[in-house]
Design a protein around this motif. Structure first.
Motif, mmCIF file in Angstrom:
data_model
loop_
_atom_site.group_PDB
_atom_site.id
_atom_site.type_symbol
_atom_site.label_atom_id
_atom_site.label_comp_id
_atom_site.label_asym_id
_atom_site.label_seq_id
_atom_site.Cartn_x
_atom_site.Cartn_y
_atom_site.Cartn_z
ATOM 1 N N LYS A 179 0.800 -1.195 0.019
ATOM 2 C CA LYS A 179 -0.033 -0.093 0.069
ATOM 3 C C LYS A 179 0.945 1.162 -0.055
ATOM 4 O O LYS A 179 0.368 2.115 -0.448
ATOM 5 C CB LYS A 179 -0.861 0.067 1.202
ATOM 6 C CG LYS A 179 -2.100 -0.860 1.061
ATOM 7 C CD LYS A 179 -3.071 -0.495 2.550
ATOM 8 C CE LYS A 179 -4.037 -1.759 2.606
ATOM 9 N NZ LYS A 179 -4.799 -1.636 3.674
ATOM 10 N N PRO B 236 -0.938 3.252 -3.528
ATOM 11 C CA PRO B 236 -2.141 3.458 -2.462
ATOM 12 C C PRO B 236 -3.283 2.865 -3.342
ATOM 13 O O PRO B 236 -4.424 2.703 -2.477
ATOM 14 C CB PRO B 236 -2.182 4.931 -2.049
ATOM 15 C CG PRO B 236 -1.417 5.465 -3.411
ATOM 16 C CD PRO B 236 -0.269 4.702 -3.645
ATOM 17 N N MET B 237 -3.615 2.753 -4.442
ATOM 18 C CA MET B 237 -4.678 1.983 -4.960
ATOM 19 C C MET B 237 -4.693 0.608 -4.965
ATOM 20 O O MET B 237 -5.520 -0.153 -5.470
ATOM 21 C CB MET B 237 -4.588 2.453 -6.702
ATOM 22 C CG MET B 237 -5.284 3.838 -7.016
ATOM 23 S SD MET B 237 -7.032 3.863 -6.812
ATOM 24 C CE MET B 237 -7.635 3.301 -8.114
ATOM 25 N N GLN C 68 -2.764 -1.901 -6.384
ATOM 26 C CA GLN C 68 -2.900 -2.592 -7.826
ATOM 27 C C GLN C 68 -1.499 -2.404 -8.526
ATOM 28 O O GLN C 68 -0.597 -1.468 -8.216
ATOM 29 C CB GLN C 68 -4.116 -2.045 -8.731
ATOM 30 C CG GLN C 68 -3.950 -0.445 -9.031
ATOM 31 C CD GLN C 68 -5.253 0.093 -9.606
ATOM 32 O OE1 GLN C 68 -6.324 -0.382 -9.511
ATOM 33 N NE2 GLN C 68 -4.897 1.406 -10.294
ATOM 34 N N LEU D 238 6.310 5.591 -9.336
ATOM 35 C CA LEU D 238 5.172 6.344 -9.913
ATOM 36 C C LEU D 238 4.222 5.099 -10.300
ATOM 37 O O LEU D 238 4.271 3.850 -10.247
ATOM 38 C CB LEU D 238 5.602 6.649 -11.467
ATOM 39 C CG LEU D 238 6.800 7.590 -11.600
ATOM 40 C CD1 LEU D 238 7.415 7.771 -13.045
ATOM 41 C CD2 LEU D 238 6.243 9.091 -10.988
ATOM 42 N N VAL D 239 2.916 5.482 -10.221
ATOM 43 C CA VAL D 239 1.712 4.450 -10.438
ATOM 44 C C VAL D 239 0.916 5.346 -11.669
ATOM 45 O O VAL D 239 1.147 6.054 -11.980
ATOM 46 C CB VAL D 239 0.982 4.357 -9.108
ATOM 47 C CG1 VAL D 239 1.809 3.887 -7.897
ATOM 48 C CG2 VAL D 239 0.158 5.587 -8.708
ATOM 49 N N GLU D 240 -0.126 4.216 -11.933
ATOM 50 C CA GLU D 240 -0.999 4.439 -13.237
ATOM 51 C C GLU D 240 -0.165 4.250 -14.513
ATOM 52 O O GLU D 240 0.653 5.111 -14.768
ATOM 53 C CB GLU D 240 -1.605 5.590 -12.975
ATOM 54 C CG GLU D 240 -2.436 5.939 -11.741
ATOM 55 C CD GLU D 240 -3.772 5.075 -11.906
ATOM 56 O OE1 GLU D 240 -4.262 4.830 -12.873
ATOM 57 O OE2 GLU D 240 -3.933 4.315 -10.780
ATOM 58 N N SER D 241 -0.718 3.265 -15.197
ATOM 59 C CA SER D 241 0.237 2.922 -16.462
ATOM 60 C C SER D 241 0.488 3.937 -17.474
ATOM 61 O O SER D 241 1.399 4.147 -17.930
ATOM 62 C CB SER D 241 -0.570 1.670 -17.106
ATOM 63 O OG SER D 241 -1.702 1.820 -17.505
ATOM 64 N N PRO E 142 -11.127 -1.027 -16.671
ATOM 65 C CA PRO E 142 -11.884 -0.838 -15.596
ATOM 66 C C PRO E 142 -12.789 -1.844 -15.264
ATOM 67 O O PRO E 142 -13.110 -2.412 -14.295
ATOM 68 C CB PRO E 142 -12.213 0.419 -15.477
ATOM 69 C CG PRO E 142 -11.512 1.359 -16.448
ATOM 70 C CD PRO E 142 -11.392 0.302 -17.574
ATOM 71 N N ASN F 279 -10.973 -5.664 -14.877
ATOM 72 C CA ASN F 279 -10.187 -6.042 -14.136
ATOM 73 C C ASN F 279 -10.712 -6.951 -12.621
ATOM 74 O O ASN F 279 -11.706 -6.801 -12.457
ATOM 75 C CB ASN F 279 -9.126 -4.800 -13.544
ATOM 76 C CG ASN F 279 -10.056 -3.724 -12.798
ATOM 77 O OD1 ASN F 279 -11.159 -4.051 -12.004
ATOM 78 N ND2 ASN F 279 -9.538 -2.693 -12.874
ATOM 79 N N SER G 95 -10.938 -6.160 -9.503
ATOM 80 C CA SER G 95 -11.555 -5.610 -8.659
ATOM 81 C C SER G 95 -13.099 -5.355 -8.773
ATOM 82 O O SER G 95 -14.084 -5.448 -8.193
ATOM 83 C CB SER G 95 -10.922 -4.186 -7.921
ATOM 84 O OG SER G 95 -10.740 -3.452 -9.075
#
Lengths: 213, 213
Positions: free
Chosen positions: A49, A53-54, A56, A67-70, A110, A113, A115
């Motif tokens: 986390k 923090p998402m 994933q 960095l996050v988010e593709s 989205p 996936n 989740s």
């Protein structure tokens, strides 16, 4: 500079996009696998986390930041390492690349996936995913018939292609969507799958892919 | 150059993002309302499919081209009209803006829009939307506690702020999510709502907003 580390899961299409981009730019990286299924999902562990923090994948540790988010990560790679470009220079072509990428990243992925699917009854999952895949690919096919060349936008590989290949795979292999009515999508996907940067990024080539017997 | 035309719906959070960005950049534009609810949705009419093959708003006709997908449109505005910037110059700050924008655009909004909610039983819609809003805002709040200044990233308004305000509104007004545990989100949202570019873009200020009695 420390090592570049990609937090990845072999089956994740978002992590797959980033693996392709790293390979296209010939950036050496180490994979730390994060199993999205083992023990309820390692992405939910406290240590992870702090990385994303998402909760994933992907997350990329590079240049001493994480960095996050593709899509963000791919654009960061392009901004910091413009050699071996994955974005066109022309401003309209750039918009066309972002359009296709955003349709796939916000309008299709989205809904497929883990989740989201976890919250849909099992017997409805295929119809649910197929609905959004069909809506998205109807749009992508129309855009490709206007703008594609050898690849999604023109004759050079871009971020849109990094998004297309994982989405085609999931549509065919996981959800059995018939793609015959999308000739441009199929043509471009087939060409891309022969490219070494895409082959090396494939789920079956990942260190955390379970052995086949 | 012809007129700039925004295909918009007063309640759409994606169209709202673009309205804010156009206002921030002081680009004159005309709104053509597309009702997402009247007669099953005008976005599905044959004429509109030619404008946006995803059958949704926004679409922006500008510089003699028509662009779709809200993040794409905002980046196009920034690339073609860099005056009154909505992206930082610093490369890490740019990534931080894209991170927050992408979490909202891919990780939150897709689960609350009409096309998704239509497929969820009515009595489950609030829980479904709240789950994804909470997951997303947990992550956004953590990122803001690290990177925010007066606004989402630093002290200048960016694309991340254009995404934040519509998402906060929908969380509070449509889904009654309690945002008290997100002090940075609330603080930044409150500041932004006083800005004229945001006030003019608000659903209540739109030409297609039904009159209140």
């Amino acid at each position: 500079m420390g090592k570049t580390i990609l937090y990845s899961f072999w089956k994740s299409s978002s992590a797959w996009r980033v693996r392709i981009a790293l390979n296209l730019k010939e950036i050496p990286y180490e994979i730390i696998p994060v199993s999205l299924v083992r023990d309820g999902g390692e992405q939910h562990e406290e240590n992870f986390k702090k990385i994303n923090p998402m909760e994933q994948v992907p997350a990329l540790h590079i240049d001493e930041v994480t960095l996050v988010e593709s899509l963000n990560i791919m654009h960061y790679l392009e901004e910091t390492r413009p050699q071996k470009p994955i974005m066109p220079k022309d401003i309209i072509q750039r918009a066309k690349v972002r359009e296709i990428s955003e349709i796939i990243a916000s309008g299709m992925q989205p809904y497929q996936n883990l989740s989201a699917l976890k919250k849909i009854p099992k017997e409805q999952q295929k119809d649910w995913a197929s609905y959004f895949i069909t809506r998205g690919f109807n749009a992508v096919e129309k855009l490709l018939s206007a703008n594609s060349g050898k690849y999604c936008v023109g004759d050079e590989i871009t971020i849109a292609d990094c998004c297309l290949v994982p989405q085609v795979f999931h549509a065919m292999v996981r959800f059995n969507v018939d793609l015959q009515r999308y000739p441009n999508i199929l043509r471009i996907d087939q060409g891309l799958n022969e490219h070494p940067a895409f082959r090396v990024a494939h789920p079956d080539s990942q260190p955390d892919c379970p052995a086949k017997n």
